[in-house]
Design a protein around this motif. Structure first.
Motif, PDB file in Angstrom:
ATOM      1  N   ILE A 131       0.832  -1.205   0.000  1.00  0.00           N
ATOM      2  CA  ILE A 131       0.000   0.000   0.000  1.00  0.00           C
ATOM      3  C   ILE A 131       0.866   1.254   0.000  1.00  0.00           C
ATOM      4  N   THR A 132       1.932   1.237   0.788  1.00  0.00           N
ATOM      5  CA  THR A 132       2.838   2.391   0.795  1.00  0.00           C
ATOM      6  C   THR A 132       3.541   2.528  -0.547  1.00  0.00           C
ATOM      7  N   ARG A 133       3.867   1.422  -1.169  1.00  0.00           N
ATOM      8  CA  ARG A 133       4.494   1.467  -2.490  1.00  0.00           C
ATOM      9  C   ARG A 133       3.521   2.026  -3.538  1.00  0.00           C
ATOM     10  N   LEU A 134       2.262   1.623  -3.436  1.00  0.00           N
ATOM     11  CA  LEU A 134       1.221   2.194  -4.282  1.00  0.00           C
ATOM     12  C   LEU A 134       1.143   3.702  -4.081  1.00  0.00           C
ATOM     13  N   ASP A 135       1.182   4.118  -2.847  1.00  0.00           N
ATOM     14  CA  ASP A 135       1.143   5.548  -2.521  1.00  0.00           C
ATOM     15  C   ASP A 135       2.312   6.292  -3.171  1.00  0.00           C
ATOM     16  N   GLU A 136       3.503   5.697  -3.121  1.00  0.00           N
ATOM     17  CA  GLU A 136       4.671   6.320  -3.750  1.00  0.00           C
ATOM     18  C   GLU A 136       4.458   6.481  -5.260  1.00  0.00           C
ATOM     19  N   THR A 137       3.848   5.479  -5.876  1.00  0.00           N
ATOM     20  CA  THR A 137       3.603   5.534  -7.318  1.00  0.00           C
ATOM     21  C   THR A 137       2.675   6.682  -7.666  1.00  0.00           C
ATOM     22  N   VAL A 138       1.628   6.867  -6.882  1.00  0.00           N
ATOM     23  CA  VAL A 138       0.711   7.986  -7.130  1.00  0.00           C
ATOM     24  C   VAL A 138       1.456   9.311  -6.997  1.00  0.00           C
ATOM     25  N   GLY A 139       2.286   9.417  -5.976  1.00  0.00           N
ATOM     26  CA  GLY A 139       3.063  10.641  -5.812  1.00  0.00           C
ATOM     27  C   GLY A 139       3.996  10.896  -6.976  1.00  0.00           C
ATOM     28  N   GLN A 140       4.615   9.842  -7.491  1.00  0.00           N
ATOM     29  CA  GLN A 140       5.529   9.992  -8.627  1.00  0.00           C
ATOM     30  C   GLN A 140       4.797  10.425  -9.893  1.00  0.00           C
ATOM     31  N   ARG A 174       2.020  12.226 -10.038  1.00  0.00           N
ATOM     32  CA  ARG A 174       1.648  13.638  -9.878  1.00  0.00           C
ATOM     33  C   ARG A 174       2.870  14.554 -10.024  1.00  0.00           C
ATOM     34  N   GLU A 175       4.003  14.103  -9.498  1.00  0.00           N
ATOM     35  CA  GLU A 175       5.231  14.900  -9.648  1.00  0.00           C
ATOM     36  C   GLU A 175       5.635  15.003 -11.109  1.00  0.00           C
ATOM     37  N   LEU A 176       5.468  13.918 -11.857  1.00  0.00           N
ATOM     38  CA  LEU A 176       5.816  13.935 -13.273  1.00  0.00           C
ATOM     39  C   LEU A 176       4.890  14.871 -14.047  1.00  0.00           C
ATOM     40  N   LEU A 177       3.621  14.867 -13.732  1.00  0.00           N
ATOM     41  CA  LEU A 177       2.685  15.781 -14.398  1.00  0.00           C
ATOM     42  C   LEU A 177       3.104  17.232 -14.169  1.00  0.00           C
ATOM     43  N   GLU A 178       3.548  17.526 -12.962  1.00  0.00           N
ATOM     44  CA  GLU A 178       4.027  18.883 -12.658  1.00  0.00           C
ATOM     45  C   GLU A 178       5.303  19.185 -13.437  1.00  0.00           C
ATOM     46  N   LEU A 179       6.216  18.230 -13.493  1.00  0.00           N
ATOM     47  CA  LEU A 179       7.473  18.412 -14.217  1.00  0.00           C
ATOM     48  C   LEU A 179       7.216  18.652 -15.701  1.00  0.00           C
ATOM     49  N   LEU A 180       6.229  17.958 -16.260  1.00  0.00           N
ATOM     50  CA  LEU A 180       5.909  18.091 -17.678  1.00  0.00           C
ATOM     51  C   LEU A 180       5.084  19.346 -17.973  1.00  0.00           C
ATOM     52  N   GLY A 181       4.680  20.042 -16.938  1.00  0.00           N
ATOM     53  CA  GLY A 181       3.942  21.286 -17.123  1.00  0.00           C
ATOM     54  C   GLY A 181       2.477  21.096 -17.476  1.00  0.00           C
ATOM     55  N   VAL A 182       1.899  19.929 -17.156  1.00  0.00           N
ATOM     56  CA  VAL A 182       0.504  19.666 -17.525  1.00  0.00           C
ATOM     57  C   VAL A 182      -0.389  19.465 -16.305  1.00  0.00           C
ATOM     58  N   GLU A 183       0.151  19.674 -15.113  1.00  0.00           N
ATOM     59  CA  GLU A 183      -0.616  19.414 -13.899  1.00  0.00           C
ATOM     60  C   GLU A 183      -1.901  20.239 -13.850  1.00  0.00           C
ATOM     61  N   GLU A 184      -1.820  21.521 -14.269  1.00  0.00           N
ATOM     62  CA  GLU A 184      -2.969  22.412 -14.165  1.00  0.00           C
ATOM     63  C   GLU A 184      -4.118  21.991 -15.063  1.00  0.00           C
ATOM     64  N   ASN A 185      -3.818  21.272 -16.139  1.00  0.00           N
ATOM     65  CA  ASN A 185      -4.873  20.864 -17.062  1.00  0.00           C
ATOM     66  C   ASN A 185      -5.092  19.355 -17.040  1.00  0.00           C
TER      67      ASN A 185
END
Length: 465
Positions: free
Chosen positions: A263-272, A274-285
């Motif tokens: 479950i914690t590993r799943l949680d890390e994947t979700v965080g990764q 979301r971080e990638l979406l922010e890095l790619l500049g598409v988080e807002e959309n």
């Protein structure tokens, strides 16, 4: 000159109003992350005290937590079928976990319209990465024929019970993993001394790579991970030896260490992601939805009571009580969803198809049961409500259940001698401890009529003897 400047300013103002009025004019990207057998009480933001889920807790703080969201079924395949088609389990083509061959589950028919097909028609890049369970490359249920441009992972849900498989599938072709044991290797040599591939890690890596390649156009990523399903295998960081991570020294059974670390590993994947979406500049959309396909399991030695995985709810996977079908669900969409919002609107898996269709500018099929959740998510307009939600399950003697308002009806023994309908008031009895059927016969009669009307007999799915 002044007139031209005025017209230019007016056009800019009108454009700004168009973008800010309601859902953004630009088609939003969609990421749907589906956990496998995660219980309502398995996340910190839903009351979990012993398992760390900081990234999902942050996602809830950044967005919206849905406290009354329901899976399509109490087991894997029908739940995913409801999600893909927008139809409840009373008339979807797949209503239980059933294999039609050693390599394929019962396939989704070709004439069914899926979320992916609707989005694909609107110009979205579409990908299924993870577990499908609705057919394989030899039949109509092959996801690449159901609206997905790209697929990677497990096609058959029985195959997905193995976290160290010899292969996964990419667009229907086998991808050999490092878990393959050559026939020439001496018997019993094993793979413990070699690097291995934990399937979840390969699935997560594939999702990252696909997002990097496809983020410049509208995209739909259905990331159907397999954690924390089945064997409670904590996996590895490149080793076959279980990695219990931060729980290695806890005075818990290994099966519970495995479940917690998954479950914690799943949680890390979700965080990764979301971080990638922010890095790619598409988080807002990008709207990100996280949910689970059904309640927590009791397989491979896991005890769902150990961590109170169902939270305050009664039941687990394969039950139609709340613990088997109410699932932890979080939605994040910066600029559209108010941070920290807790939403108690009753909603279900069949609602995502019309929701995503509306966001993408697609027409919604007329024969579905879902309703668009866009007003709820954006806070704009009046949110339509369900008259009722319905579920049926054909194993363990046959079961069906219905929710209408705060009333919940459950009936067991549907394929044998039907047991009386149980009636619960979820407003005052969330744990479904007090059967009120004898006190409200008129409510029971109404719910029975609704359940009868919701069920459609087919050759495969009938409650008749």
């Amino acid at each position: 000159m002044a007139r031209a400047a005025f017209l230019g300013l007016l056009l800019v103002t009108l454009f700004s109003l168009q973008v800010d009025d309601g859902v953004a004019a630009q088609q939003p990207n969609i990421v749907f992350i589906l956990a496998d057998d995660l219980g309502y009480g398995d996340l910190g933001c839903f009351g979990q005290k012993q398992i760390a889920t900081p990234h999902l807790d942050k996602m809830a703080a950044d967005g919206m937590k849905l406290t009354q969201h329901y899976a399509g079924s109490t087991v894997c395949a029908p739940s995913r079928c409801v999600l893909m088609t927008g139809k409840h389990s009373g008339h979807v083509p797949i209503r239980d976990n059933r294999n039609v061959s050693p390599t394929s589950n019962k396939p989704l028919p070709d004439d069914e319209v899926t979320i992916a097909e609707l989005l694909q028609e609107q110009g979205y890049a579409t990908a299924l990465i993870g577990k499908w369970g609705l057919g394989d490359q030899h039949n109509a249920g092959f996801p690449n024929q159901q609206g997905f441009d790209y697929t990677f992972g497990y096609l058959d849900q029985s195959h997905a019970h193995n976290y160290f498989p010899e292969f996964l599938f990419r667009n229907g072709e086998r991808v050999t993993l490092r878990n393959f044991v050559p026939a020439a290797r001496p018997s019993g040599a094993g793979v413990a001394s070699e690097k291995v591939d934990y399937s979840h890690d390969r699935i997560a890596e594939e999702a990252h790579a696909w997002l990097r390649l496809n983020h410049r156009k509208p995209f739909f990523l259905y990331l159907a991970v397999t954690l924390p399903h089945a064997n409670n295998e904590a996996g590895s960081r490149g080793q076959e030896t279980p990695d219990f991570g931060q729980y290695a020294d806890r005075d818990w059974p290994d099966s519970q260490k495995g479940t917690a670390s998954m479950i914690t590993r799943l949680d890390e994947t979700v965080g990764q992601v979301r971080e990638l979406l922010e890095l790619l500049g598409v988080e807002e959309n990008t709207i990100v939805v996280f949910s689970s396909d059904n309640g927590p399991h009791a397989e491979g030695g896991n005890d769902p009571a150990y961590f109170h995985s169902s939270g305050p709810l009664r039941g687990i996977k394969r039950d139609l009580y709340e613990g088997g079908i109410r699932v932890p669900t979080i939605v994040a969409w910066p600029g559209q969803i108010s941070p920290g919002h807790v939403e108690d609107t009753v909603s279900a898996f069949q609602d995502w198809l019309p929701t995503f269709a509306e966001l993408a500018g697609s027409e919604t099929p007329s024969d579905i049961d879902g309703i668009s959740l866009v007003p709820m998510l954006t806070g704009q307009g009046e949110q339509a409500q369900h008259d009722f939600l319905y579920w049926e399950f054909f194993k363990e003697g046959g079961k069906r259940a219905i929710r209408s308002g705060d009333w919940k009806g459950v009936q067991l023994g549907m394929k044998q001698s039907r047991k009386p309908i149980e009636l619960y008031d979820l407003r005052s009895d969330l744990s479904e401890e007090h059967d009120l059927a004898d006190e409200h016969p008129e409510v029971v009669a109404r719910l029975e009529r609704l359940m009868d009307s919701a069920h459609s007999d087919s050759g495969d799915y009938s409650f008749r003897d």
